[in-house]
Design a protein around this motif. Structure first.
Motif, PDB file in Angstrom:
ATOM      1  N   LYS A   1      -4.751   6.751   0.843  1.00 40.00           N
ATOM      2  CA  LYS A   1      -5.635   7.299  -0.167  1.00 40.00           C
ATOM      3  C   LYS A   1      -5.660   8.666   0.156  1.00 40.00           C
ATOM      4  N   MET A   2      -5.787   8.753   1.380  1.00 44.12           N
ATOM      5  CA  MET A   2      -6.004  10.373   1.990  1.00 44.12           C
ATOM      6  C   MET A   2      -4.825  11.091   1.812  1.00 44.12           C
ATOM      7  N   VAL A   3      -3.466  10.504   1.727  1.00 48.80           N
ATOM      8  CA  VAL A   3      -2.264  11.277   1.602  1.00 48.80           C
ATOM      9  C   VAL A   3      -2.165  11.464   0.150  1.00 48.80           C
ATOM     10  N   VAL A   4      -2.397  10.487  -0.588  1.00 53.93           N
ATOM     11  CA  VAL A   4      -2.313  10.602  -2.207  1.00 53.93           C
ATOM     12  C   VAL A   4      -3.213  11.625  -2.844  1.00 53.93           C
TER      13      VAL A   4
ATOM     14  N   ILE B   1       0.760  -1.350  -0.001  1.00 53.66           N
ATOM     15  CA  ILE B   1      -0.063  -0.008   0.084  1.00 53.66           C
ATOM     16  C   ILE B   1       0.870   1.255   0.122  1.00 53.66           C
ATOM     17  N   SER B   2       1.900   1.135   0.931  1.00 51.20           N
ATOM     18  CA  SER B   2       2.786   2.554   1.015  1.00 51.20           C
ATOM     19  C   SER B   2       3.598   2.494  -0.458  1.00 51.20           C
TER      20      SER B   2
ATOM     21  N   GLY C   1      -2.354  -2.744  -8.493  1.00 48.77           N
ATOM     22  CA  GLY C   1      -2.426  -2.861  -7.206  1.00 48.77           C
ATOM     23  C   GLY C   1      -3.928  -2.202  -6.725  1.00 48.77           C
ATOM     24  N   CYS C   2      -4.172  -2.016  -5.479  1.00 50.20           N
ATOM     25  CA  CYS C   2      -5.601  -1.960  -4.987  1.00 50.20           C
ATOM     26  C   CYS C   2      -5.768  -0.598  -4.279  1.00 50.20           C
TER      27      CYS C   2
ATOM     28  N   MET D   1       3.304   5.885  -2.842  1.00 49.17           N
ATOM     29  CA  MET D   1       4.897   6.671  -2.933  1.00 49.17           C
ATOM     30  C   MET D   1       4.987   6.865  -4.609  1.00 49.17           C
ATOM     31  N   LEU D   2       4.439   5.576  -5.193  1.00 51.23           N
ATOM     32  CA  LEU D   2       4.666   5.863  -6.548  1.00 51.23           C
ATOM     33  C   LEU D   2       3.886   6.843  -7.515  1.00 51.23           C
ATOM     34  N   ILE D   3       2.557   6.909  -6.976  1.00 46.74           N
ATOM     35  CA  ILE D   3       1.789   7.874  -7.464  1.00 46.74           C
ATOM     36  C   ILE D   3       2.127   9.516  -7.171  1.00 46.74           C
TER      37      ILE D   3
END
Length: 514
Positions: free
Chosen positions: A338-341, A284-285, A304-305, A289-291
């Motif tokens: 998802k909040m961080v992204v 998940i992390s 991924g999910c 990170m990649l996004i």
């Protein structure tokens, strides 16, 4: 001779991960063993094999049955009142005992009690994952056996486990004290069994120490837990330590450029060793990170999910079904990331929704790095939504109350480990001052946030505070707008958040071209 042979076969097949062979050898011991004492080692090996296979409910059921036969029963369906009563009993005892008196207890000699300690140790991780209400009782039982019957190497886990319980209910000082006693037990028994290091380090440095110690040394200890775990054969704890080390580094806001290849390498190693649960939690992390690094087309993201959580990971769903686990912890992690992204993508509505869904992080992740990570981005998001939307007076009051609650949580943690939290506090306070139209004071707070974050390498807050400084200068018509935006973009690029830097260049082009 036959009993020893089957015990050896069970151990050998387990090490080779030949679990059908392990089951067959254990069954032979159960059939032919003349006493419960003959069977206990194989029963504990069977528990461990269930845990490794993620048949954690089977491991718990077997462990509770063995404890019953050893005369140390634990009620499976204990209510909250029972747990609270046991907690108060433990706290009363600990207040009367010094650290040295606990760490210096005579060795435990009763073989039945030693066996019970071994079974309780094996129940630790399974209960934490699958039956969290049972976990405190397992920890309390371990510590009570130590205090009543003497110390063993497993006493280190007794102290670490109760320490986690204490830290999770807000008694961080008592939790940390017990974690330190756990380390004293490791020092006492290290010459006998080095393999307690990965287990105790994961619990203490992963779930207690971040509220008391600088994050850098904590990460070093988790990495050490991984290496020692591999050396001594405790593969599950080794990879839990590695997983914590990698995503705590992400939570700290260190360089994404340096971290991403290490994260990818860790995931490949976990996958090769069939460490599915830790792989999925760490993945998940990596996706988030990649996004943020503008690599959303990477197969790790597209396959991924994180951004399609409703589907989730098919492999993880299979694992959860086998283990009969709840998916709540996993979804909490998904919502938090998802909040961080969404926050860094400027989608504050989505970030706000994910903030609300992930607010059980404090309960689920205790005093690990995950809880303050969620709390800080929760506050950033609430302030961003306040700036963007119109709210009724009660709506504003509720949002500001949420932000103040986040600040109180961070300040409580900052009392013992200021370097881990002060930069976040300054940033949130700056946002609140800007919202209340006090730009000069807000800029001073943003400067403090940048300086504190830069001092300890927390590059995410350096970048966010720089951006907030630039936006505040623009909102209030202050000087040096172009220079502030250029600095913010450079800070995001240094962190590795290339997607955010590109969006800022596009959005702020009129100012940057002045």
């Amino acid at each position: 001779m036959t009993l020893e042979l089957y015990n050896s076969i069970a151990q050998a097949t387990f090490r080779l991960r030949d679990f059908p062979g392990t089951d067959k050898a254990v069954s032979s011991v159960m059939t032919n063993g003349r006493s419960f004492h003959d069977k206990i080692n194989c029963l504990m090996l069977q528990m461990y094999s269930y845990e490794v296979r993620l048949r954690v409910k089977d491991a718990i059921e077997l462990g509770l049955d063995v404890l019953q036969q050893l005369g140390e029963p634990i009620p499976k369906n204990a209510g909250t009142q029972h747990i609270v009563m046991e907690l108060f009993k433990i706290k009363r005892i600990l207040k009367k005992r010094s650290d040295a008196s606990i760490a210096g207890l005579p060795d435990m000699t009763d073989q039945a009690k030693l066996s019970a300690m071994g079974v309780l140790n094996l129940l630790f991780t399974s209960c934490f994952i699958a039956m969290p209400k049972l976990f405190p009782l397992v920890a309390f039982k371990l510590l009570n056996l130590t205090l009543d019957h003497g110390a063993s190497a497993v006493s280190s886990m007794a102290c670490a486990g109760v320490g986690v319980v204490m830290a999770n209910i807000g008694d961080i000082d008592m939790g940390y004290r017990l974690g330190q006693i756990a380390l004293m037990f490791i020092g006492r028994y290290n010459a006998v069994r080095n393999d307690w290091i990965p287990r105790v380090y994961v619990w203490h440095y992963g779930l207690i120490a971040p509220s008391k110690e600088p994050i850098g040394p904590v990460l070093d200890k988790l990495a050490h837990a991984h290496h020692v775990g591999l050396e001594c054969g405790d593969v599950e704890m080794a990879f839990l330590g590695l997983s914590m080390c990698r995503y705590f580094t992400w939570y700290a806001g260190y360089s994404l450029i340096d971290l991403e290849p290490k994260m990818r390498s860790a995931l490949e190693l976990m996958k090769s060793k069939n460490q599915t649960l830790w792989y999925e939690m760490t993945h998940i992390s990596h996706e988030a990170m990649l996004i943020i690094m503008d690599r959303a087309s990477d197969p790790a993201v597209t396959g991924g999910c994180l951004m399609a959580e409703e589907n989730g990971s098919g492999k993880l769903k299979q694992v959860l079904q086998i283990a009969n686990l709840e998916i709540d912890v996993y979804l909490c992690g998904v919502h938090m990331h998802k909040m961080v992204v969404a926050y860094h993508c400027g989608d504050f509505d989505l970030a706000f929704e994910m903030a609300k869904r992930s607010r059980n992080a404090r309960k689920r992740f205790g005093t690990s790095m995950a809880a303050p990570y969620q709390v800080s981005y929760d506050a950033y998001t609430c302030m961003a939504v306040l700036r963007q939307r119109k709210f009724s007076p009660i709506g504003k009051w509720l949002l500001l109350r949420q932000v103040r609650g986040c600040l109180l949580y961070l300040k409580k943690n900052a009392a013992a480990a200021p370097e881990n939290y002060v930069h976040k506090i300054h940033l949130i306070e700056g946002d609140m001052l800007a919202y209340h139209k006090k730009p000069a004071q807000a800029l001073a707070k943003y400067t403090q946030a940048q300086e504190e974050a830069h001092r300890y390498g927390f590059l995410d807050v350096v970048a966010i505070a720089s951006e907030r400084e630039a936006l505040t200068r623009t909102d209030f018509g202050m000087s040096d707008q172009m220079e502030s935006y250029q600095k913010a973009i450079a800070c995001y690029e240094v962190w590795g958040a290339y997607a955010k830097a590109a969006r800022m260049k596009q959005t702020m082009r009129p100012i940057l071209n002045c």
